[in-house]
Design a protein around this motif. Structure first.
Motif, PDB file in Angstrom:
ATOM      1  N   PHE A 109       0.878  -1.263   0.238  1.00  0.00           N
ATOM      2  CA  PHE A 109       0.186   0.416  -0.151  1.00  0.00           C
ATOM      3  C   PHE A 109       0.599   0.989   0.513  1.00  0.00           C
ATOM      4  N   GLU A 214     -11.586  -5.350  -7.817  1.00  0.00           N
ATOM      5  CA  GLU A 214     -10.370  -4.450  -7.433  1.00  0.00           C
ATOM      6  C   GLU A 214      -9.993  -3.572  -6.091  1.00  0.00           C
ATOM      7  N   LYS A 215     -11.557  -3.702  -6.156  1.00  0.00           N
ATOM      8  CA  LYS A 215     -11.643  -2.595  -4.691  1.00  0.00           C
ATOM      9  C   LYS A 215     -11.919  -4.083  -2.896  1.00  0.00           C
ATOM     10  N   TYR A 218      -8.453  -3.935  -2.892  1.00  0.00           N
ATOM     11  CA  TYR A 218      -7.623  -2.454  -2.010  1.00  0.00           C
ATOM     12  C   TYR A 218      -8.080  -2.795  -0.717  1.00  0.00           C
ATOM     13  N   ASN A 219      -9.090  -3.614  -0.380  1.00  0.00           N
ATOM     14  CA  ASN A 219      -9.653  -3.517   1.407  1.00  0.00           C
ATOM     15  C   ASN A 219      -8.637  -4.049   1.691  1.00  0.00           C
ATOM     16  N   HIS A 222      -5.508  -2.677   2.314  1.00  0.00           N
ATOM     17  CA  HIS A 222      -5.432  -2.010   3.506  1.00  0.00           C
ATOM     18  C   HIS A 222      -5.598  -2.245   5.148  1.00  0.00           C
ATOM     19  N   ARG A 303      -8.354   7.068  -4.214  1.00  0.00           N
ATOM     20  CA  ARG A 303      -8.488   5.890  -3.023  1.00  0.00           C
ATOM     21  C   ARG A 303      -8.761   5.007  -4.511  1.00  0.00           C
ATOM     22  N   ALA A 307      -6.596   2.073  -5.391  1.00  0.00           N
ATOM     23  CA  ALA A 307      -6.929   0.157  -5.588  1.00  0.00           C
ATOM     24  C   ALA A 307      -7.046  -0.297  -7.244  1.00  0.00           C
ATOM     25  N   LEU A 310      -2.655  -1.375  -7.305  1.00  0.00           N
ATOM     26  CA  LEU A 310      -2.652  -2.465  -6.328  1.00  0.00           C
ATOM     27  C   LEU A 310      -2.602  -4.116  -6.691  1.00  0.00           C
TER      28      LEU A 310
END
Length: 311
Positions: A109, A214-215, A218-219, A222, A303, A307, A310
């Motif tokens: 990240f 993708e999200k 990211y989560n 993160h 954000r 995302a 990553l």
């Protein structure tokens, strides 16, 4: 017994020996009782490290109950005076780049210079507005908000808001909220969904069951990056078990004890006493409900960009 290595304790004695708060005034102790520097610090460390009452400490050190309180207060005053020395935000660009690289090495990240969260410290019901201090787990508490670095040390601490207050409101009433954009620059800190999203504080996507890959990635990254703040609180409260319950009804004293333990936490890390052996689950995390209304467009755009990149 005192939760510090001997070399770390010796270094602490050396630092505290120069502090005017540690000087003994002739009228400080009653009767013939006089307590030297080393014993004063040991009494205070015993208080910080355990949940026993004042009487148990006074019996252990063969001093009066009032002497334990005096020793504790002297050390707390000295540590509070050292707060700005040991709890510092990394303002230098080179330091921020180094910290960002350390965070990125963990999970990939980019741009992270800190992880933020809050923990609850149980207290006696205060005399004024006691119900305001009852948190989601139904006990009285004050909130300690902190930002930590990759090595679990704290770069920012803010304490004292009642336990019933939401994490986002605590943040918005701290200096960090007003200064966040300036002190983070192009970088950012990471926090959970209890915090508002903006360009200097990145939060996870709200998962309503329809996030794309993708999200979701990211989560996951993160969350993995942010867990260092949970470890920080786990070490802090595992080493200084007084933070599980502070028995005094004096709110200022409770807050000062909390910050003093954060100063000691950083002091120990700087002197190679990391404290991993003390880590425990932070039962003071009340997991505030997620907020979304305060998310801003610049934060959302930033954000989304992260995302997409990553891997």
């Amino acid at each position: 017994m005192f939760r510090l290595t001997r070399p770390c304790f010796e270094s602490l004695l050396e630092v505290l020996s120069t502090r005017p708060e540690m000087e003994v005034r002739p009228d400080m102790f009653g009767g013939r009782e006089r307590v030297g520097l080393e014993k004063t610090v040991l009494i205070a460390l015993r208080y910080f490290a355990h949940q026993g009452n004042i009487r148990s400490i006074s019996e252990l050190f063969d001093v009066a109950d009032s002497t334990v309180v005096i020793c504790r207060n002297r050390v707390v005053a000295a540590l509070m005076a050292l707060k700005e020395t040991y709890i510092k935000w990394p303002l230098d660009h080179r330091k921020q780049r180094h910290i960002s690289n350390k965070f990125q090495e963990k999970r990939g990240f980019p741009g992270v210079i800190g992880a933020i969260d809050a923990t609850h410290i149980q207290i006696q019901p205060p005399n004024e507005h006691p119900q305001a201090y009852v948190n989601r787990k139904s006990y009285h508490s004050i909130i300690l908000q902190a930002v930590c670095l990759p090595d679990t040390s704290f770069s920012n601490c803010f304490i004292g808001w009642p336990g019933s207050v939401h994490d986002s409101r605590v943040l918005k009433n701290s200096e960090l909220w007003a200064e966040g954009e300036n002190v983070c620059g192009e970088n950012h800190i990471v926090g959970d969904g209890a915090y508002p999203l903006n360009q200097w504080l990145l939060t996870p996507y709200r998962d309503n069951g329809n996030l794309n890959a993708e999200k979701k990635r990211y989560n996951y990254i993160h969350s993995s990056t942010r867990t260092v703040i949970e470890r920080s609180f786990g070490i802090l409260k595992g080493r200084f078990r007084r933070l599980h319950f502070i028995e005094t009804k004096e709110m200022e004293t409770s807050c000062d004890i909390g910050v003093s333990c954060c100063v000691l936490h950083n002091f120990c890390i700087q002197h190679g006493d990391i404290g991993e052996e003390f880590i425990e689950e932070d039962y003071g995390n009340c997991h505030a409900a997620a907020v979304q209304a305060d998310n801003d467009n610049t934060g959302a755009t930033k954000r989304d960009g992260i995302a997409r990149n990553l891997r």
